[in-house]
Scaffold this motif. Structure first.
Motif, PDB file in Angstrom:
ATOM      1  N   ILE A   1      -2.985   4.536   3.324  1.00 37.96           N
ATOM      2  CA  ILE A   1      -4.045   4.624   4.338  1.00 37.96           C
ATOM      3  C   ILE A   1      -4.376   6.080   4.697  1.00 37.96           C
ATOM      4  CG2 ILE A   1      -3.581   2.352   5.344  1.00 37.96           C
ATOM      5  CD1 ILE A   1      -2.111   3.798   7.640  1.00 37.96           C
ATOM      6  N   ARG A   2      -3.847   7.029   3.916  1.00 39.41           N
ATOM      7  CA  ARG A   2      -4.219   8.423   4.149  1.00 39.41           C
ATOM      8  C   ARG A   2      -5.551   8.731   3.480  1.00 39.41           C
ATOM      9  NH1 ARG A   2       1.294  11.922   3.353  1.00 39.41           N
ATOM     10  NH2 ARG A   2      -0.052  13.604   4.140  1.00 39.41           N
ATOM     11  N   ASP A   3      -6.155   9.838   3.881  1.00 46.13           N
ATOM     12  CA  ASP A   3      -7.481  10.184   3.376  1.00 46.13           C
ATOM     13  C   ASP A   3      -7.445  10.437   1.874  1.00 46.13           C
ATOM     14  OD1 ASP A   3     -10.145  10.966   3.203  1.00 46.13           O
ATOM     15  OD2 ASP A   3      -9.664  13.063   3.675  1.00 46.13           O
ATOM     16  N   GLY A   4      -8.355   9.758   1.169  1.00 46.63           N
ATOM     17  CA  GLY A   4      -8.401   9.923  -0.286  1.00 46.63           C
ATOM     18  C   GLY A   4      -9.759  10.361  -0.777  1.00 46.63           C
ATOM     19  N   HIS A   5     -10.606  10.893   0.139  1.00 48.16           N
ATOM     20  CA  HIS A   5     -11.977  11.249  -0.235  1.00 48.16           C
ATOM     21  C   HIS A   5     -12.096  12.727  -0.624  1.00 48.16           C
ATOM     22  CE1 HIS A   5     -12.483   7.577   2.235  1.00 48.16           C
ATOM     23  NE2 HIS A   5     -13.449   7.309   1.360  1.00 48.16           N
ATOM     24  N   TYR A   6     -11.257  13.157  -1.538  1.00 47.14           N
ATOM     25  CA  TYR A   6     -11.381  14.513  -2.041  1.00 47.14           C
ATOM     26  C   TYR A   6     -10.797  14.547  -3.456  1.00 47.14           C
ATOM     27  CZ  TYR A   6      -6.480  14.787  -0.469  1.00 47.14           C
ATOM     28  OH  TYR A   6      -5.151  14.539  -0.261  1.00 47.14           O
ATOM     29  N   GLU A   7     -11.226  15.525  -4.222  1.00 45.52           N
ATOM     30  CA  GLU A   7     -10.790  15.632  -5.613  1.00 45.52           C
ATOM     31  C   GLU A   7      -9.300  15.941  -5.662  1.00 45.52           C
ATOM     32  OE1 GLU A   7     -11.875  18.213  -9.646  1.00 45.52           O
ATOM     33  OE2 GLU A   7     -13.125  18.381  -7.831  1.00 45.52           O
ATOM     34  N   GLY A   8      -8.587  15.189  -6.470  1.00 47.29           N
ATOM     35  CA  GLY A   8      -7.164  15.389  -6.612  1.00 47.29           C
ATOM     36  C   GLY A   8      -6.335  14.509  -5.695  1.00 47.29           C
ATOM     37  N   ALA A   9      -6.978  13.714  -4.815  1.00 51.63           N
ATOM     38  CA  ALA A   9      -6.240  12.866  -3.880  1.00 51.63           C
ATOM     39  C   ALA A   9      -5.394  11.843  -4.619  1.00 51.63           C
ATOM     40  CB  ALA A   9      -7.210  12.157  -2.930  1.00 51.63           C
ATOM     41  N   GLU A  10      -5.902  11.365  -5.778  1.00 50.14           N
ATOM     42  CA  GLU A  10      -5.157  10.372  -6.552  1.00 50.14           C
ATOM     43  C   GLU A  10      -3.814  10.928  -7.026  1.00 50.14           C
ATOM     44  OE1 GLU A  10      -7.456   8.880  -9.742  1.00 50.14           O
ATOM     45  OE2 GLU A  10      -8.970   7.930  -8.459  1.00 50.14           O
ATOM     46  N   ASN A  11      -3.782  12.232  -7.280  1.00 46.94           N
ATOM     47  CA  ASN A  11      -2.536  12.844  -7.741  1.00 46.94           C
ATOM     48  C   ASN A  11      -1.429  12.764  -6.688  1.00 46.94           C
ATOM     49  OD1 ASN A  11      -3.833  13.566 -10.137  1.00 46.94           O
ATOM     50  ND2 ASN A  11      -4.462  15.566  -9.317  1.00 46.94           N
ATOM     51  N   PHE A  12      -1.842  12.656  -5.431  1.00 45.84           N
ATOM     52  CA  PHE A  12      -0.874  12.532  -4.326  1.00 45.84           C
ATOM     53  C   PHE A  12      -0.651  11.084  -3.931  1.00 45.84           C
ATOM     54  CE2 PHE A  12      -2.802  16.803  -3.331  1.00 45.84           C
ATOM     55  CZ  PHE A  12      -1.701  17.551  -3.706  1.00 45.84           C
ATOM     56  N   GLY A  13      -1.287  10.164  -4.630  1.00 48.92           N
ATOM     57  CA  GLY A  13      -1.130   8.749  -4.316  1.00 48.92           C
ATOM     58  C   GLY A  13      -1.914   8.303  -3.095  1.00 48.92           C
ATOM     59  N   ARG A  14      -2.911   9.133  -2.701  1.00 50.70           N
ATOM     60  CA  ARG A  14      -3.684   8.783  -1.517  1.00 50.70           C
ATOM     61  C   ARG A  14      -4.557   7.558  -1.779  1.00 50.70           C
ATOM     62  NH1 ARG A  14      -0.364  12.080  -0.234  1.00 50.70           N
ATOM     63  NH2 ARG A  14      -0.755  13.993   0.937  1.00 50.70           N
ATOM     64  N   MET A  15      -4.521   6.612  -0.861  1.00 55.33           N
ATOM     65  CA  MET A  15      -5.296   5.367  -0.879  1.00 55.33           C
ATOM     66  C   MET A  15      -4.942   4.463  -2.060  1.00 55.33           C
ATOM     67  SD  MET A  15      -9.094   6.398   0.541  1.00 55.33           S
ATOM     68  CE  MET A  15      -9.665   4.706   0.428  1.00 55.33           C
ATOM     69  N   LYS A  16      -3.851   4.788  -2.742  1.00 54.30           N
ATOM     70  CA  LYS A  16      -3.422   3.938  -3.854  1.00 54.30           C
ATOM     71  C   LYS A  16      -2.947   2.604  -3.289  1.00 54.30           C
ATOM     72  CE  LYS A  16      -0.348   3.918  -7.870  1.00 54.30           C
ATOM     73  NZ  LYS A  16       0.732   4.653  -8.588  1.00 54.30           N
ATOM     74  N   ASN A  17      -3.438   1.535  -3.868  1.00 50.98           N
ATOM     75  CA  ASN A  17      -3.084   0.165  -3.445  1.00 50.98           C
ATOM     76  C   ASN A  17      -3.617  -0.199  -2.054  1.00 50.98           C
ATOM     77  OD1 ASN A  17      -1.583  -0.232  -5.850  1.00 50.98           O
ATOM     78  ND2 ASN A  17       0.214   0.754  -4.899  1.00 50.98           N
ATOM     79  N   TYR A  18      -4.570   0.606  -1.550  1.00 51.69           N
ATOM     80  CA  TYR A  18      -5.164   0.231  -0.263  1.00 51.69           C
ATOM     81  C   TYR A  18      -6.017  -1.018  -0.433  1.00 51.69           C
ATOM     82  CZ  TYR A  18      -8.300   0.186   3.737  1.00 51.69           C
ATOM     83  OH  TYR A  18      -9.020  -0.219   4.847  1.00 51.69           O
ATOM     84  N   LYS A  19      -5.842  -1.960   0.488  1.00 50.06           N
ATOM     85  CA  LYS A  19      -6.601  -3.212   0.468  1.00 50.06           C
ATOM     86  C   LYS A  19      -7.646  -3.175   1.586  1.00 50.06           C
ATOM     87  CE  LYS A  19      -2.511  -5.701  -1.153  1.00 50.06           C
ATOM     88  NZ  LYS A  19      -1.500  -6.740  -0.835  1.00 50.06           N
ATOM     89  N   TYR A  20      -8.910  -3.365   1.213  1.00 53.47           N
ATOM     90  CA  TYR A  20     -10.016  -3.337   2.156  1.00 53.47           C
ATOM     91  C   TYR A  20     -10.114  -4.694   2.847  1.00 53.47           C
ATOM     92  CZ  TYR A  20     -14.792  -2.289   3.767  1.00 53.47           C
ATOM     93  OH  TYR A  20     -15.914  -2.040   4.523  1.00 53.47           O
ATOM     94  N   PRO A  21      -9.759  -4.789   4.140  1.00 54.92           N
ATOM     95  CA  PRO A  21      -9.666  -6.084   4.823  1.00 54.92           C
ATOM     96  C   PRO A  21     -10.930  -6.935   4.744  1.00 54.92           C
ATOM     97  CG  PRO A  21      -8.634  -4.401   6.156  1.00 54.92           C
ATOM     98  CD  PRO A  21      -9.301  -3.693   5.024  1.00 54.92           C
TER      99      PRO A  21
ATOM    100  N   ARG B   1       0.936  -2.459   4.955  1.00 61.65           N
ATOM    101  CA  ARG B   1       1.641  -1.634   5.929  1.00 61.65           C
ATOM    102  C   ARG B   1       0.754  -0.504   6.426  1.00 61.65           C
ATOM    103  NH1 ARG B   1       5.392   2.661   5.982  1.00 61.65           N
ATOM    104  NH2 ARG B   1       5.512   2.841   3.724  1.00 61.65           N
ATOM    105  N   TYR B   2       0.715  -0.392   7.753  1.00 58.40           N
ATOM    106  CA  TYR B   2      -0.023   0.688   8.406  1.00 58.40           C
ATOM    107  C   TYR B   2       0.902   1.645   9.150  1.00 58.40           C
ATOM    108  CZ  TYR B   2      -4.109  -2.303   7.606  1.00 58.40           C
ATOM    109  OH  TYR B   2      -5.078  -3.067   7.031  1.00 58.40           O
ATOM    110  N   MET B   3       2.001   1.125   9.643  1.00 53.44           N
ATOM    111  CA  MET B   3       2.934   1.941  10.433  1.00 53.44           C
ATOM    112  C   MET B   3       3.751   2.876   9.538  1.00 53.44           C
ATOM    113  SD  MET B   3       3.355   1.843  13.764  1.00 53.44           S
ATOM    114  CE  MET B   3       3.781   0.885  15.225  1.00 53.44           C
ATOM    115  N   PRO B   4       4.118   4.076  10.049  1.00 55.68           N
ATOM    116  CA  PRO B   4       5.072   4.923   9.326  1.00 55.68           C
ATOM    117  C   PRO B   4       6.386   4.159   9.117  1.00 55.68           C
ATOM    118  CG  PRO B   4       3.992   6.176  11.058  1.00 55.68           C
ATOM    119  CD  PRO B   4       3.576   4.749  11.246  1.00 55.68           C
TER     120      PRO B   4
END
Length: 422
Positions: A358-378, A389-392
């Motif tokens: 659920i971290r920000d993934g709207h920038y180039e290279g975000a996939e390399n950090f696993g950002r928004m990977k497996n995020y499910k759009y409700p 999971r949303y909580m830390p």
């Protein structure tokens, strides 16, 4: 001739009206006077309730040299002058200093007394109309006992007025004075617990009323109205009365006492304190009504905007509408409890990083950090809900919000229990 308030000043504890919790038989200040052992004291309370009078009576009960200062016009040099006399033969038993309105002394002025309070050369009795815990230097507070004086009751003021009448009749024995009981009651009603104010009203009405051909003065209720114009209302935008009234205002609405709520609103209106009223109403709408009636804050906000737009005196109408709405609405504090729990954890426990999905993934290279990977759009799922999971990780099992027991929150609880169970 001295003002009536000075001529009537009691010469013994038995003549003092009110403050039974302090000077009644067997009570603390009564015992102090009888023992003649005087400690450092701070008298806290409104004007005209006997602080100076009782301080004078205590002074008479001791063999110490008595000095009196008013912090409104006294200076550091006045204190030094008293200190310079401490070793005088007249002061061998020490000095009793009565310092009126101590809140007007700055920290340096108050500190100048400490050494002499500590060694017992100065015994301080200070009085203040402001909360000493806010205005008196802490080192002085730690060396003194604080006594709270209460506003006088109506019957206390009536008693004081009757005694004053006897003094007036004695001073002006050639004049007959007539005043009905209902007029004395009226003076006591409009004096707001302040005997000095009541005595000043009586004195002014006496001097401003002409005697008839029979050397008789009749003081009527109309005479009193002309002398006072309106009831004097005690209110200080930055003092205790301000916060006390606001506190009572919110607690009355929270307690669903609509009449008490309107009473405290009337006090605030009389003081012309529109910003404080409006701010508190908006807070109450979320803190005390909250999700039990979510539309309350929107309605209150509209009332607040209307009040600011029209101003006083018409502002009283939308303000009263907001107060009645809030006082009669169902109550829930689930909102403030939830956010307070969350804030407490932020301040007190370790919290791990935000889940990558659920971290920000709207920038180039975000996939390399696993950002928004497996995020499910409700919104892609049935009932616009999908479990993820949303909580830390460190607080994944924390529960901050607990549904209130009102109809709206229980309905929401039932809805989500059903959705999440499926």
């Amino acid at each position: 001739m001295k003002p009536l308030a000075d001529r009537i000043r009691p010469t013994s504890i038995e003549e003092v009206v009110g403050q039974e919790h302090l000077i009644g038989k067997g009570k603390i200040l009564n015992r102090v006077i009888e023992s003649k052992v005087i400690n450092n004291m701070i008298f806290y309370g409104p004007c005209g309730v006997g602080k100076t009078t009782i301080a004078n009576l205590i002074a008479k009960a001791t063999n110490k040299s008595f000095y009196k200062l008013n912090a409104t016009n006294a200076s550091l040099s006045d204190i030094k002058a008293i200190i310079d006399e401490l070793d005088n033969l007249m002061n061998v038993k020490g000095v009793l200093l009565y310092l009126d309105e101590i809140q007007n002394f700055n920290k340096k002025q108050q500190q100048s007394l400490l050494e002499y309070m500590e060694n017992g050369k100065i015994t301080l009795i200070a009085s203040t109309t402001e909360n000493p815990y806010h205005y008196v230097y802490k080192a002085i507070l730690s060396r003194a006992v604080v006594f709270e004086f209460k506003p006088l009751k109506k019957q206390d003021i009536v008693k004081g007025l009757r005694r004053a009448l006897e003094i007036i009749k004695k001073d002006y024995s050639n004049i007959k004075i007539s005043i009905e009981d209902k007029v004395i009651d009226y003076i006591s009603e409009i004096s707001d617990g302040d005997l000095r104010r009541a005595l000043n009203i009586l004195e002014l009405s006496f001097y401003s009323t002409n005697a008839d051909e029979n050397a008789k003065i009749v003081i009527t209720q109309e005479d009193i109205r002309e002398c006072t114009q309106c009831k004097i209302f005690s209110y200080d935008n930055n003092g205790d009365s301000h916060y006390d009234i606001l506190s009572a205002f919110q607690k009355s609405i929270r307690g669903s006492d609509v009449d008490a709520s309107l009473h405290y609103l009337a006090r605030l209106i009389k003081a012309g304190d529109l910003p404080s009223i409006c701010r508190r109403l908006l807070v109450i709408a979320s803190e005390d009504i909250g999700l039990a009636y979510p539309n309350a804050i929107a309605i209150v906000n509209s009332c607040v905007e209307a009040a600011f737009r029209v101003g006083f005196p018409e502002a009283k109408i939308p303000l009263a509408e907001a107060v009645i709405l809030l006082a009669t609405s169902p109550k829930s504090n689930s909102t403030i409890k939830a956010i307070d729990k969350a804030l407490k954890d932020i301040d007190s426990i370790y919290i791990s990083e935000i889940p990558a999905n659920i971290r920000d993934g709207h920038y180039e290279g975000a996939e390399n950090f696993g950002r928004m990977k497996n995020y499910k759009y409700p919104h892609d799922y049935e009932n616009h809900y999908v479990k993820q999971r949303y909580m830390p990780e460190s607080i994944k099992d924390k529960i901050y919000y607990e549904y209130g027991d009102n109809k709206i929150e229980q309905s929401a609880k039932e809805y989500w229990n059903k959705i999440k169970k499926n």
